[in-house]
Design a protein around this motif. Structure first.
Motif, PDB file in Angstrom:
ATOM      1  N   UNK A   1       0.863  -1.170   0.000  1.00 34.92           N
ATOM      2  CA  UNK A   1       0.000   0.000   0.000  1.00 34.92           C
ATOM      3  C   UNK A   1       0.897   1.216   0.000  1.00 34.92           C
ATOM      4  N   UNK A   2       0.380   2.290  -0.505  1.00 32.46           N
ATOM      5  CA  UNK A   2       1.157   3.509  -0.503  1.00 32.46           C
ATOM      6  C   UNK A   2       0.224   4.703  -0.387  1.00 32.46           C
ATOM      7  N   UNK A   3       0.777   5.765   0.141  1.00 31.97           N
ATOM      8  CA  UNK A   3       0.026   7.005   0.176  1.00 31.97           C
ATOM      9  C   UNK A   3       0.248   7.673  -1.165  1.00 31.97           C
ATOM     10  N   UNK A   4      -0.822   7.971  -1.874  1.00 27.85           N
ATOM     11  CA  UNK A   4      -0.656   8.589  -3.181  1.00 27.85           C
ATOM     12  C   UNK A   4      -0.899  10.092  -3.156  1.00 27.85           C
TER      13      UNK A   4
ATOM     14  N   UNK B   1      -4.112   0.697  -2.887  1.00 25.65           N
ATOM     15  CA  UNK B   1      -3.679  -0.693  -2.780  1.00 25.65           C
ATOM     16  C   UNK B   1      -4.264  -1.442  -3.981  1.00 25.65           C
ATOM     17  N   UNK B   2      -3.544  -2.437  -4.457  1.00 27.24           N
ATOM     18  CA  UNK B   2      -4.036  -3.263  -5.555  1.00 27.24           C
ATOM     19  C   UNK B   2      -4.919  -4.369  -4.996  1.00 27.24           C
ATOM     20  N   UNK B   3      -6.047  -4.632  -5.651  1.00 24.53           N
ATOM     21  CA  UNK B   3      -6.914  -5.716  -5.203  1.00 24.53           C
ATOM     22  C   UNK B   3      -8.339  -5.529  -5.667  1.00 24.53           C
ATOM     23  N   UNK B   4      -9.209  -6.300  -5.036  1.00 23.74           N
ATOM     24  CA  UNK B   4     -10.627  -6.272  -5.390  1.00 23.74           C
ATOM     25  C   UNK B   4     -11.375  -5.289  -4.500  1.00 23.74           C
TER      26      UNK B   4
ATOM     27  N   UNK C   1     -12.395   4.440 -12.944  1.00 22.61           N
ATOM     28  CA  UNK C   1     -12.644   3.744 -14.207  1.00 22.61           C
ATOM     29  C   UNK C   1     -11.347   3.574 -14.990  1.00 22.61           C
ATOM     30  N   UNK C   2     -10.420   4.509 -14.846  1.00 22.49           N
ATOM     31  CA  UNK C   2      -9.150   4.452 -15.564  1.00 22.49           C
ATOM     32  C   UNK C   2      -8.099   3.592 -14.876  1.00 22.49           C
ATOM     33  N   UNK C   3      -8.402   3.092 -13.662  1.00 19.62           N
ATOM     34  CA  UNK C   3      -7.440   2.288 -12.897  1.00 19.62           C
ATOM     35  C   UNK C   3      -8.133   1.087 -12.254  1.00 19.62           C
ATOM     36  N   UNK C   4      -8.617   0.148 -13.057  1.00 18.63           N
ATOM     37  CA  UNK C   4      -9.281  -1.024 -12.471  1.00 18.63           C
ATOM     38  C   UNK C   4      -8.330  -1.773 -11.535  1.00 18.63           C
ATOM     39  N   UNK C   5      -8.899  -2.305 -10.459  1.00 15.85           N
ATOM     40  CA  UNK C   5      -8.172  -3.090  -9.460  1.00 15.85           C
ATOM     41  C   UNK C   5      -7.182  -2.270  -8.640  1.00 15.85           C
ATOM     42  N   UNK C   6      -7.264  -0.966  -8.720  1.00 18.98           N
ATOM     43  CA  UNK C   6      -6.504  -0.092  -7.827  1.00 18.98           C
ATOM     44  C   UNK C   6      -7.528   0.570  -6.918  1.00 18.98           C
ATOM     45  N   UNK C   7      -7.445   0.255  -5.650  1.00 20.28           N
ATOM     46  CA  UNK C   7      -8.434   0.714  -4.681  1.00 20.28           C
ATOM     47  C   UNK C   7      -7.846   1.882  -3.903  1.00 20.28           C
ATOM     48  N   UNK C   8      -8.623   2.946  -3.799  1.00 21.92           N
ATOM     49  CA  UNK C   8      -8.217   4.150  -3.076  1.00 21.92           C
ATOM     50  C   UNK C   8      -9.068   4.267  -1.814  1.00 21.92           C
ATOM     51  N   UNK C   9      -8.425   4.550  -0.708  1.00 22.24           N
ATOM     52  CA  UNK C   9      -9.118   4.776   0.557  1.00 22.24           C
ATOM     53  C   UNK C   9      -8.593   6.093   1.111  1.00 22.24           C
ATOM     54  N   UNK C  10      -9.504   7.029   1.357  1.00 22.54           N
ATOM     55  CA  UNK C  10      -9.051   8.329   1.820  1.00 22.54           C
ATOM     56  C   UNK C  10     -10.083   9.044   2.662  1.00 22.54           C
ATOM     57  N   UNK C  11      -9.628  10.162   3.217  1.00 22.17           N
ATOM     58  CA  UNK C  11     -10.491  10.952   4.085  1.00 22.17           C
ATOM     59  C   UNK C  11     -10.047  12.411   4.073  1.00 22.17           C
ATOM     60  N   UNK C  12     -10.983  13.271   4.466  1.00 20.75           N
ATOM     61  CA  UNK C  12     -10.654  14.677   4.654  1.00 20.75           C
ATOM     62  C   UNK C  12      -9.890  14.797   5.961  1.00 20.75           C
ATOM     63  N   UNK C  13      -8.773  15.491   5.916  1.00 20.68           N
ATOM     64  CA  UNK C  13      -7.963  15.656   7.125  1.00 20.68           C
ATOM     65  C   UNK C  13      -8.657  16.619   8.081  1.00 20.68           C
ATOM     66  N   UNK C  14      -8.471  16.358   9.339  1.00 28.32           N
ATOM     67  CA  UNK C  14      -9.069  17.190  10.386  1.00 28.32           C
ATOM     68  C   UNK C  14      -8.106  18.349  10.656  1.00 28.32           C
ATOM     69  N   UNK C  15      -8.579  19.581  10.558  1.00 26.26           N
ATOM     70  CA  UNK C  15      -7.689  20.703  10.871  1.00 26.26           C
ATOM     71  C   UNK C  15      -7.359  20.724  12.364  1.00 26.26           C
ATOM     72  N   UNK C  16      -6.092  20.838  12.665  1.00 30.03           N
ATOM     73  CA  UNK C  16      -5.636  20.840  14.061  1.00 30.03           C
ATOM     74  C   UNK C  16      -5.575  22.302  14.494  1.00 30.03           C
ATOM     75  N   UNK C  17      -6.667  22.756  15.117  1.00 30.24           N
ATOM     76  CA  UNK C  17      -6.829  24.172  15.451  1.00 30.24           C
ATOM     77  C   UNK C  17      -7.235  24.336  16.913  1.00 30.24           C
TER      78      UNK C  17
ATOM     79  N   UNK D   1      -5.614   0.153   8.615  1.00 32.16           N
ATOM     80  CA  UNK D   1      -6.062  -1.187   9.003  1.00 32.16           C
ATOM     81  C   UNK D   1      -6.893  -1.837   7.905  1.00 32.16           C
ATOM     82  N   UNK D   2      -7.667  -1.042   7.191  1.00 33.22           N
ATOM     83  CA  UNK D   2      -8.485  -1.585   6.096  1.00 33.22           C
ATOM     84  C   UNK D   2      -7.625  -2.133   4.982  1.00 33.22           C
ATOM     85  N   UNK D   3      -6.444  -1.578   4.806  1.00 33.34           N
ATOM     86  CA  UNK D   3      -5.593  -2.007   3.695  1.00 33.34           C
ATOM     87  C   UNK D   3      -4.497  -2.967   4.128  1.00 33.34           C
ATOM     88  N   UNK D   4      -4.469  -3.334   5.366  1.00 32.30           N
ATOM     89  CA  UNK D   4      -3.384  -4.154   5.904  1.00 32.30           C
ATOM     90  C   UNK D   4      -3.618  -5.654   5.720  1.00 32.30           C
ATOM     91  N   UNK D   5      -4.407  -6.021   4.731  1.00 36.29           N
ATOM     92  CA  UNK D   5      -4.707  -7.445   4.516  1.00 36.29           C
ATOM     93  C   UNK D   5      -4.211  -7.889   3.163  1.00 36.29           C
TER      94      UNK D   5
END
Length: 163
Positions: A24-27, A38-41, A121-137, A159-163
């Motif tokens: 997995x990598x941070x893109x 991460x690559x997968x289903x 659609x342009x990257x089949x089998x490449x799964x992206x998992x992300x979130x909006x960052x919380x501002x530390x204020x 943890x979701x991608x650690x499998x």
């Protein structure tokens, strides 16, 4: 607690301790968002994301079927399909949210928490998992509480991608 639920939680806990089997990598990381890939289903990682959220003792309040909505409205708006699949999972934590809002009641705007999972659609089998960052204020207590929420979101995504 039922034996089935205890067995499920025990198995999940053990799986979360195992090293990742997929690279997995941070893109993308900006002030506003953090996205991993991460690559997968899709279905597998969608289930793992749900398990990572519930494994923290949290309940998913809503699921946004974003890709389906865009596909449904695309013909009328002249757009192309951007995603093969894509959802947002919304959840909250009484513990983290209470700490955050006790430190600064205006932090209510950061709740609920949302993590998106999608396959372009342009990257089949490449799964992206992300979130909006919380501002530390705010003051020290507020910054600590908000950082704890940011850490929670990042832990769930990883943890979701650690499998």
């Amino acid at each position: 607690m039922s034996i089935v639920r205890l067995a499920f939680l025990s198995t999940l806990a053990l799986l979360l301790l195992l090293p990742a089997t997929q690279a997995q990598e941070m893109i993308l990381e900006t002030e506003d968002r953090r996205i991993y890939t991460v690559e997968g289903e899709y279905a597998f990682y969608r289930d793992m994301l749900e398990s990572a959220i519930t494994g923290e003792g949290l309940v998913i309040n809503a699921v946004g079927n974003i890709a389906t909505m865009l596909e449904r409205t695309g013909a009328d708006l002249g757009g192309e399909n951007l995603y093969l699949q894509g959802e947002s999972l919304e959840f909250c934590s009484a513990v983290y949210s209470r700490r955050m809002m006790e430190a600064d009641p205006h932090s209510i705007v950061f709740c609920p928490y949302v993590i998106a999972i999608y396959e372009l659609a342009t990257e089949p089998d490449t799964i992206h998992i992300g979130y909006q960052r919380v501002p530390i204020v705010g003051d020290e207590a507020s910054r600590k509480a908000l950082q704890d929420v940011e850490d929670l979101l990042d832990r769930i995504a990883n943890n979701a991608m650690a499998f």
